[in-house]
Each structure stands twice: as structure tokens, then as C-alpha cells.
Write an enzyme that holds these catalytic residues in place. Structure first.
Site, PDB file in Angstrom:
ATOM      1  N   LYS A  19     -15.388 -38.497  18.605  1.00 13.38           N
ATOM      2  CA  LYS A  19     -14.925 -37.410  19.469  1.00 13.38           C
ATOM      3  C   LYS A  19     -14.473 -36.185  18.674  1.00 13.38           C
ATOM      4  O   LYS A  19     -13.877 -36.282  17.611  1.00 13.38           O
ATOM      5  CB  LYS A  19     -13.734 -37.874  20.327  1.00 13.38           C
ATOM      6  CG  LYS A  19     -14.068 -38.946  21.334  1.00 13.38           C
ATOM      7  CD  LYS A  19     -14.898 -38.432  22.493  1.00 13.38           C
ATOM      8  CE  LYS A  19     -14.164 -37.413  23.320  1.00 13.38           C
ATOM      9  NZ  LYS A  19     -12.998 -37.996  24.012  1.00 13.38           N
ATOM     10  N   ASN A  22      26.518  -3.999  32.503  1.00 15.42           N
ATOM     11  CA  ASN A  22      25.424  -3.936  33.480  1.00 15.42           C
ATOM     12  C   ASN A  22      24.312  -3.002  33.005  1.00 15.42           C
ATOM     13  O   ASN A  22      23.128  -3.298  33.138  1.00 15.42           O
ATOM     14  CB  ASN A  22      25.948  -3.456  34.836  1.00 15.42           C
ATOM     15  CG  ASN A  22      26.936  -4.427  35.453  1.00 15.42           C
ATOM     16  OD1 ASN A  22      27.176  -5.501  34.910  1.00 15.42           O
ATOM     17  ND2 ASN A  22      27.510  -4.051  36.586  1.00 15.42           N
ATOM     18  N   HIS A  63     -21.506 -20.262  41.758  1.00 16.49           N
ATOM     19  CA  HIS A  63     -21.211 -21.580  42.336  1.00 16.49           C
ATOM     20  C   HIS A  63     -21.415 -22.690  41.305  1.00 16.49           C
ATOM     21  O   HIS A  63     -21.709 -23.829  41.665  1.00 16.49           O
ATOM     22  CB  HIS A  63     -22.083 -21.847  43.566  1.00 16.49           C
ATOM     23  CG  HIS A  63     -22.033 -20.765  44.587  1.00 16.49           C
ATOM     24  ND1 HIS A  63     -21.006 -20.635  45.496  1.00 16.49           N
ATOM     25  CD2 HIS A  63     -22.878 -19.717  44.827  1.00 16.49           C
ATOM     26  CE1 HIS A  63     -21.220 -19.578  46.267  1.00 16.49           C
ATOM     27  NE2 HIS A  63     -22.348 -18.998  45.875  1.00 16.49           N
TER      28      HIS A  63
END
Length: 490
Positions: free
Chosen positions: A295, A122, A168
Site C-alpha cells: 500500500k 474593549n 456526475h
């Protein structure tokens, strides 16, 4: 399970029946806690010194045990003799503590069994996890410093280049590119601070806490604490063996690092689109499309953006594991280890790629400047001009708002209006208005601590460089692995 397999267990004396084979394999933790071998060896060497001080071991026995522990570590490091598979795939050991005991027994016989005197698994796992996380924090802090260096290099190279700042997700005011990048440096410095706070709070040694009530021997717990560079022994044995606050705090700190990385990744992903065109992605960190030849995809930033989910998931897992556990140790706590190992790997890998990726970015300052010079990003500076003319801010706001509406109808910017047109909105306008709303003037009117004025950003860059240098110095003083600590005190 054979009688031999039952007999080698660390707890077999009380049991007559062998374990169910499936249950035995299912409950073992060696398949993941093998990653604590370095920490287990260091803690075992420290415990041997405490046993010597308590006259349980002789000097010769301590030397023999420590040499044998070193040989286990050396075998692990030799890919021809050990490596992760040697530990992870062991079929006899239940966990890393048991593995080390078995390996010691194979090397030095029954002397190995004396090492477990006065300690419990432990307290061992509580110690090992603290050492592991402490070492990881040092490495992660170093990686945060490296990423900060990349951001600072880009900020320095950007000079007085500008970029629209958004609120925002709408263009608000122009800021220096350096100011924008320094925002992330501030985040990373806070991340490093959180990790250091976590390391300080957890830096107390569990050894000597026993299974729950403390060691049954009169051990000097300060010996092991000093050997492993802990501040001191922990204060309460029940709390010590049941405490995983440091695990949760560490994982939460990693979550915030992931959150900051994700925000940066999102901005770069947006700014690399044709719609923004502010950033050129480095080919070394981009991919293509199997269908569309043109891409260049931002796979790196998209993956970074996703990693916070993995990190947060680890923190959530540990939170739910600990909820409602009675004192002290419970087997549930074994399940906290895998999230630690997994989240640590995710965080290290993520930070490893972010530093070179950031340094390789190319900013299209022409596109950024063009964006800053349209869309009335100088409106706030224009209102400030009127304030200095004695107009109350609310009135100044209204006057400039009316002027903006007029410009929208006319299809021009504030700087394109004639003085007679401006005076239609307020007699306070004069010829000096035009100089007050240039891009440079708009940036420099934010001349406050933490603002984007050129002089302020120059000072902020210098301060940030010093803070990162100080961070690296702190890392250099504290970044020692458990084995380095053990060898330094040998």
C-alpha cells in the site's frame, strides 16, 4: 486569591471580596490570547503617540514606554528569556492586555499605568484582532500564491496532455490537463480576492472608541490609525467594540479555502487509485500500511479533505456566539478568539503542505490519454460536426446518440465506423467527419474564452501567471507585521 492578586487586577478598586479561585482561572483568556502579544504591543505604542498629542504624556515618557514595550517583545522572541510559555503560563495576568501592563509596570513603574488613560480593553481587543487577522491574511495570500505557482508549474509541464473531464462523475469530454489545473488556480485567485476584501473592510482603527461611548479624552484618533496603517478610525464606538463581523467573514473565507482544497484533495485521491491510475503520489507525502506491504496511502489528501470541517466549525462557532448579542461589548466575545487562532493554524498548515505536494505530483499522461480516447468522449464534437453541416442541434444529438448505441452493440468507437455505416444515421456524414473527432480536434473545437482549446489554454496560462505575479506584488506592498509597521514609523 491573595490581596496582592486582587490588587493587581485592572478593575479591582470597586470590589471588596476576592474572586472564587476556580472562576478566576476559568474566566482568564491569557492561555490563548497570548498569541496577540505582537499586536497588543504595536497598538499600545500607537496609543502612546495619541496620548502625547493630547498632552497626557511627554516626549520622554512616550520614548520610555515604547522602549519598554520593545523590550517585552524582545524577551518574548528570546527562547532563553521568554517564548510562549513565559506569557501563556503567567499566573497574575488575566489577559494579554493585563500581561503587558504588568510587564510595563515591572520595567518603568507607575508610568506604565498612564498608558491605559483614554482607552478600554474593549477597544484594545477589537484592535488586536484586526491586526492579527490582517497579518494572517497577508501570510495566507502568500501561501495561496505559492500553491497557485505549483499548479501553474504542473500545467505548463503538462503541455498538450489530456484528461477526461467528468460530470456526475461520468466521463464527459476530454480537456487539457492544464485546463483542469487552471480551474483550481481560478478558485485560489477568488480565495485571495475574498481575503483581500475582508482585509479592506476591517482595516479601520478601533482605538479611541473607549468602552462603548468613545474615549473621554479628546484624542486625535487619526494618529493611532496612521501609525498602524489603518485606512481611518472606525465611525461608531458602539459598533466598533461589538463588531466581530470581520472575524466571521475571515473564518468564512477560510472555510471556502478549505472547501477548494478538499475538492482538489478528493480528485487526487480518486485519480491515484488503481481504478483511475492518472496520478502517481509522491512518496515524501504518502504513508504505508502496517498490515499490507503493497500500500501507498494518500494520507495527505485525506487529511486535507477533512480540514474543511475544522474551518467550517470555527465559522459556525462564531456565528452562534454572536447571534442575539445586544450592543455593545459582551464577555461572550472572548470566546470568538480561540476559533480564530485554531482555524488560522489549520489553514496555514494545510496550505503549507499543498504547494510542495502539488509540485511533486506525477501525472500518468498515457493513462489519461487512453481514457480520453474511449467511451465516446468525442460525441459532443461529433454532434458539432453535424451542426456545421446544417443539422439542428437536437437532431444532431439524436443522430450521434443512435450512432453511439450502434457502436456499443458492435463494441467499437465512433471513429471505427465506416462512412457507409455513418450514412445510415445521416446523409450529412462525409469523409471529413473522421478528422473532426480526433482527440486533438475534440479538444480544439472548444475554441471560446474559458474553453479547453489549446490556443485558449495557452492564453489562459499566460494570464494566470500574470495574475499570480500581480498578487505577489500586492502582497509585497501590504505584508507588514504590526512590529514592522511600528518600527517603520519610529
Amino acid at each position: 486569591m491573595s490581596n496582592h492578586q486582587q490588587s493587581v487586577k485592572m478593575w479591582s478598586g470597586r470590589f471588596r471580596e476576592p474572586l472564587d479561585t476556580f472562576f478566576d482561572n476559568w474566566q482568564r483568556s491569557l492561555r490563548f490570547d497570548w498569541q496577540l502579544l505582537e499586536q497588543e504591543i504595536a497598538a499600545s505604542k500607537a496609543h502612546a503617540l495619541a496620548l502625547r498629542a493630547a498632552d497626557i504624556l511627554s516626549e520622554t515618557e512616550v520614548a520610555t514606554i515604547r522602549q519598554a514595550l520593545d523590550s517585552i517583545w524582545a524577551q518574548f522572541l528570546d527562547p532563553k528569556l521568554g517564548g510562549p510559555a513565559w506569557v501563556r503560563d503567567n499566573t497574575e495576568a488575566e489577559d494579554i492586555h493585563h500581561f503587558v501592563e504588568l510587564q510595563l509596570s515591572a520595567r518603568i513603574g507607575d508610568l506604565a499605568l498612564k498608558l491605559h488613560t483614554g482607552r478600554s480593553r474593549n477597544e484594545q481587543i477589537a484592535t488586536d484582532l484586526r491586526l492579527y487577522i490582517r497579518s494572517s491574511i497577508a501570510s495566507l495570500t502568500d501561501q495561496l500564491a505559492a500553491w497557485s505557482d505549483s499548479l501553474l508549474a504542473q500545467a505548463t509541464a503538462a503541455g498538450e496532455a489530456t484528461i477526461p473531464a467528468y460530470t456526475h462523475l461520468q466521463r464527459a469530454e476530454p480537456v487539457l490537463v492544464a485546463h483542469w489545473l487552471l480551474a483550481y488556480v481560478q478558485m485560489l485567485l477568488r480565495d485571495a480576492s475574498r481575503l483581500q476584501d475582508c482585509a479592506t473592510r476591517m482595516n479601520y482603527c478601533p482605538l479611541g472608541s473607549g468602552a462603548v461611548a468613545g474615549a473621554t479624552l479628546k484624542l486625535d484618533r487619526n494618529i493611532a490609525a496612521a501609525e498602524l496603517h489603518f485606512i481611518a478610525p472606525t465611525a461608531n464606538s458602539m459598533d466598533t467594540t461589538s463588531d466581530r463581523d470581520f472575524v466571521l467573514e475571515y473564518l468564512q473565507a477560510l472555510t471556502i479555502i478549505g472547501l477548494h482544497a478538499s475538492r482538489f484533495a478528493e480528485e487526487i485521491t480518486l485519480y491515484a487509485t488503481a481504478e483511475f491510475g492518472f496520478v502517481e503520489l509522491p512518496e515524501a507525502f504518502s504513508t504505508g500500511s502496517s498490515a499490507m506491504p503493497q500500500k501507498k496511502n494518500p494520507d495527505l489528501t485525506e487529511l486535507v479533505r477533512a480540514k474543511v470541517g475544522r474551518l467550517h466549525g470555527a465559522a459556525e462557532t462564531v456565528t452562534l456566539l454572536l447571534k442575539g448579542l445586544p450592543l455593545a461589548y459582551n464577555k461572550d466575545m472572548q470566546e470568538t478568539q480561540e476559533p480564530v487562532f485554531q482555524a488560522t493554524a489549520v489553514a496555514h498548515q494545510m496550505l503549507h503542505v499543498l504547494a510542495p505536494f502539488t509540485r511533486a505530483l506525477r501525472f500518468r499522461t498515457d493513462r489519461m490519454k487512453a481514457a480520453c480516447e474511449s467511451g465516446f468522449l468525442n460525441a459532443m464534437a461529433a454532434a458539432t460536426y453535424l451542426v456545421y453541416k446544417g443539422v439542428p442541434f437536437r437532431k444532431a444529438h439524436e443522430k450521434i446518440g443512435n450512432a453511439v448505441r450502434y457502436c456499443l452493440d458492435k463494441g467499437c468507437e465512433l471513429g471505427d465506423l465506416t462512412l457507409p455505416e455513418l450514412k445510415e444515421f445521416g446523409v450529412e456524414f462525409d469523409t471529413d467527419f473522421f478528422a473532426s473527432i480526433t482527440l486533438q480536434a475534440t479538444v480544439d473545437c472548444h475554441d471560446v474564452t474559458g474553453g479547453t482549446a489549446t490556443v485558449r489554454v495557452r492564453e489562459a496560462l499566460k494570464t494566470a501567471h500574470q495574475r499570480v505575479a500581480d498578487l505577489r506584488h500586492e502582497i509585497g506592498e501590504s505584508a507588514q507585521s504590526p512590529q514592522e509597521v511600528a518600527h517603520a514609523s519610529a
